[in-house]
Design an enzyme around this catalytic site. Sequence first.
Site, short mmCIF file in Angstrom:
data_model
loop_
_atom_site.label_atom_id
_atom_site.label_comp_id
_atom_site.label_asym_id
_atom_site.label_seq_id
_atom_site.Cartn_x
_atom_site.Cartn_y
_atom_site.Cartn_z
N ASP A 123 7.81 65.75 -110.92
CA ASP A 123 7.90 66.02 -112.36
C ASP A 123 7.45 67.47 -112.56
O ASP A 123 7.00 68.13 -111.62
CB ASP A 123 6.96 65.07 -113.14
CG ASP A 123 6.96 65.35 -114.64
OD1 ASP A 123 8.04 65.54 -115.22
OD2 ASP A 123 5.86 65.41 -115.25
N SER A 124 7.53 67.93 -113.81
CA SER A 124 7.06 69.28 -114.10
C SER A 124 5.52 69.34 -114.14
O SER A 124 4.96 70.43 -114.10
CB SER A 124 7.62 69.73 -115.45
OG SER A 124 7.15 68.87 -116.46
N CYS B 266 11.10 62.65 -114.14
CA CYS B 266 11.18 63.62 -115.23
C CYS B 266 12.54 63.43 -115.87
O CYS B 266 13.56 63.43 -115.18
CB CYS B 266 11.04 65.02 -114.64
SG CYS B 266 11.41 66.34 -115.81
N GLU C 171 -0.64 67.75 -121.81
CA GLU C 171 -1.27 68.53 -120.73
C GLU C 171 -2.67 68.97 -121.15
O GLU C 171 -3.56 69.16 -120.33
CB GLU C 171 -0.40 69.74 -120.36
CG GLU C 171 0.95 69.37 -119.72
CD GLU C 171 0.88 69.01 -118.22
OE1 GLU C 171 -0.02 69.49 -117.51
OE2 GLU C 171 1.75 68.23 -117.77
N CYS D 179 10.67 61.16 -122.23
CA CYS D 179 9.99 62.22 -121.48
C CYS D 179 8.81 61.52 -120.84
O CYS D 179 8.10 60.76 -121.51
CB CYS D 179 9.52 63.32 -122.43
SG CYS D 179 8.43 64.53 -121.63
N HIS E 78 6.01 62.42 -120.06
CA HIS E 78 4.69 62.73 -120.61
C HIS E 78 4.36 61.79 -121.80
O HIS E 78 3.19 61.55 -122.09
CB HIS E 78 4.64 64.17 -121.13
CG HIS E 78 4.44 65.20 -120.07
ND1 HIS E 78 5.41 65.54 -119.16
CD2 HIS E 78 3.37 65.99 -119.79
CE1 HIS E 78 4.94 66.49 -118.36
NE2 HIS E 78 3.71 66.78 -118.72
N1 DGL Z 1 8.01 65.21 -118.20
C1 DGL Z 1 9.27 65.86 -118.29
C2 DGL Z 1 10.36 65.01 -118.85
O1 DGL Z 1 10.32 63.81 -118.65
C3 DGL Z 1 9.35 67.29 -118.73
C4 DGL Z 1 8.36 67.87 -119.64
C5 DGL Z 1 8.52 69.38 -119.65
O2 DGL Z 1 8.14 69.98 -118.66
O3 DGL Z 1 9.06 69.91 -120.63
O4 DGL Z 1 11.29 65.48 -119.44
#
Ligand code: DGL
Length: 268
Positions: free
Chosen positions: A11-12, A74, A153, A185, A187
């Site tokens: 993931d990012s 992600c 974050e 997402c 996150h």
């Molecule tokens: N967690 C990621 C997603 O599911 C990306 C969040 C990001 O880095 O913008 O899209």
Amino acid sequence: MESNAPIGVFDSGVGGLTVVREIMRQIPGEEIIYFGDTARLPYGSKSKETIIGFSRQIVKFLRTKEVKAIVIACNTASAFALETISQENEIPVVGVVGPGAKVAVEATKNGKIGVIGTFGTVNSNIYTQYIRDINADIQVFSKACPLFVPLVEEGWLYDPVTIEVAERYFSELKSYGIDTMVLGCTHYPLLRHTLQKVIGEEVTLVNPAYETAISLKRVLQENNALRKDALPEHQFYVSDGAERFQSFANTILPCRVIETTDINIEKY
Ligand code: DGL
């Protein structure tokens, strides 16, 4: 496929840990090599070409660990790079969008689904395509919520600022009468309680992570590749801020992370 080999997950940043958590719950014997691209986050505002380039480097790194499968934990990278990465690798590659769309279609009763995600995911229209492929009568209303990623974050999961941001993002979505909302997402599940409060208790929130872990399990079963050794030793890597990542990981995962390694991903 070597059944005792690990699974590569990326993931990012910390978002993909919500997928790791589900994998650990559903197939606890599997060993995970995780990479969070914390130096290059966010992915959600970057172009498709950039995300494909990042994903290729990460997969190259994960393959040095001889992984038997890759999970793109992600949504943005799943939307932009799943096809390319699957074509370029002979091992199974699992994304999060297909599983999330499937659960949302099963969950909706009134045929109105909301999807929240990054700019990249929302503008790619990928959820709408997957959902309408399953049932063309469903209406999909999408909203990019880019500020949620830095709030997660930062660890501001229940903060008044997060509530206010969610209220602004959701005011339009609420007017469409959706009964289901996809957390598009990885996150966002960390904000689940706050988001549920703002969107309303009557709306079913869909976290694609659960179904993604089920898809992974199915793929491993089909390949007769479920791990047989006990006691997996997971490994965690990031491109920046290992210490910070690790303390966050320890608030999310059911296991204790005792080491996180910073690597230079640009090398791959
Ligand atoms: N967690 C990621 C997603 O599911 C990306 C969040 C990001 O880095 O913008 O899209």
